[in-house]
Design an enzyme around this catalytic site. Structure first.
Site, PDB file in Angstrom:
ATOM      1  CB  SER A   1      68.448  45.577  31.648  1.00  0.00           C
ATOM      2  OG  SER A   1      67.528  45.842  32.912  1.00  0.00           O
TER       3      SER A   1
ATOM      4  CG  HIS B   1      69.941  46.543  27.245  1.00  0.00           C
ATOM      5  ND1 HIS B   1      70.690  45.299  27.881  1.00  0.00           N
ATOM      6  CD2 HIS B   1      70.138  47.204  28.397  1.00  0.00           C
ATOM      7  CE1 HIS B   1      70.939  45.364  28.895  1.00  0.00           C
ATOM      8  NE2 HIS B   1      70.579  46.539  29.527  1.00  0.00           N
TER       9      HIS B   1
ATOM     10  CD  GLU C   1      71.986  42.531  25.307  1.00  0.00           C
ATOM     11  OE1 GLU C   1      72.017  41.231  25.407  1.00  0.00           O
ATOM     12  OE2 GLU C   1      71.355  43.169  26.178  1.00  0.00           O
TER      13      GLU C   1
ATOM     14  CG  ASN D   1      71.017  41.940  32.653  1.00  0.00           C
ATOM     15  OD1 ASN D   1      72.023  42.017  33.368  1.00  0.00           O
ATOM     16  ND2 ASN D   1      70.380  43.111  32.043  1.00  0.00           N
TER      17      ASN D   1
END
Length: 285
Positions: free
Chosen positions: A120, A141, A153, A191
């Site tokens: 991540s 991801h 992702e 993130n």
């Protein structure tokens, strides 16, 4: 890129078991690998339960559940992954551990195979440089809970080739997911944007601006978020949030990414969120 038929998933925790579930449900033979049989047993039980839930909602038949389970082989022997055309590494979010797994996969898998990581926040470029096949390394991801969340992702490292990207993008669609292309940078998109939001929400609580309940209500009612940032932090794990903030801080060299002292103290206290029974909220164990 050859056809991807058999998939290896390394790491049988929450994310790894979810990834194995989704591949098996979509018709792919999956080899799920971890270091201890008890982790594999727990993962298989969890996959069985979650497939059962989907059947109860009418999304799958009982036959689909049995067929999906029959496609998963669990093993503690990494050498048996040599038949896979794609490996997805889902080990805990620590560079040393992921590096060790990646070097082993690079040695064991056929030279044409793709190596994907479910990291991540760790650099895809850095992971690719550990291998003899940097053009075939990519970030894949997934989001928790993997069987439910639509997004993948797909993260290109500096050396990721177009055929590798295309193969993983098309594969994500076969899994019923929506792939979104992202270039390698600390925290990717998800993130990089989410963690400072959680961090700032924690500062608002620490500074007495509002209670966790009030902060979360503002986001649920005012921004139509399905859950507030602090409920989400508890779900992700406060320790994971702090680790990702540190990756952002180190990666960008910018003090705006420093973890909120309240989050750091919560980790020190063992208040990690849902998994420990206490975070911003308390949970029945």
């Amino acid at each position: 890129m050859g056809d991807i038929q058999t998939v290896a998933v390394v790491g049988a925790g929450t994310m790894g078991s979810g990834i194995a579930h989704v591949f098996a449900r979509s018709g792919f033979p999956v080899i799920l690998c971890d270091v201890e049989q008890r982790f594999l047993d727990r993962a298989l039980a969890s996959i069985h339960t979650n497939l059962g839930r989907e059947a109860a909602k009418g999304k799958l038949t009982e036959a689909d559940v049995e067929q999906s389970l029959s496609r998963i082989t669990a093993t503690v022997d990494m050498e048996s992954l040599s038949v896979a055309q794609l490996a997805v590494e889902a080990a805990p979010e620590r560079l040393e551990l992921k590096s060790e797994v990646f070097r082993a996969l690079d040695r064991i898998l056929p030279s044409a195979a793709i190596l994907a990581t479910n990291t991540s926040s760790i650099s895809i470029t850095k992971m690719a440089a550990l291998t003899k096949r940097p053009a075939q390394v990519i970030g894949m991801h997934f989001f928790n809970p993997v069987p439910v969340m639509a997004l993948v992702e797909v993260v290109r490292g500096m050396a990721t080739s177009d055929p590798t990207f295309a193969a993983v993008r098309d594969l994500s669609v076969k899994l019923g997911k929506t792939p979104v292309e992202v270039n390698d940078a600390p925290g990717f998109v998800s993130n990089r944007v989410l963690m400072p939001l959680i961090n700032e929400a924690a500062f608002a609580v620490m500074e007495g601006v509002a209670t966790p309940e009030a902060v979360d209500q503002v986001f649920k009612l005012g921004m139509a978020h399905p859950m507030g940032p602090l409920t989400l932090a508890d779900f992700i794990g406060i320790d994971v949030c702090v680790d990702i903030m540190r990756v952002l801080q180190e990666g960008f060299g910018d003090p705006k990414y420093r973890p909120c002292p309240l989050l750091v103290r919560m980790v020190d206290a063992g208040w990690l969120g849902r998994k420990s029974g206490r975070g911003f909220y308390t949970y029945e164990k």
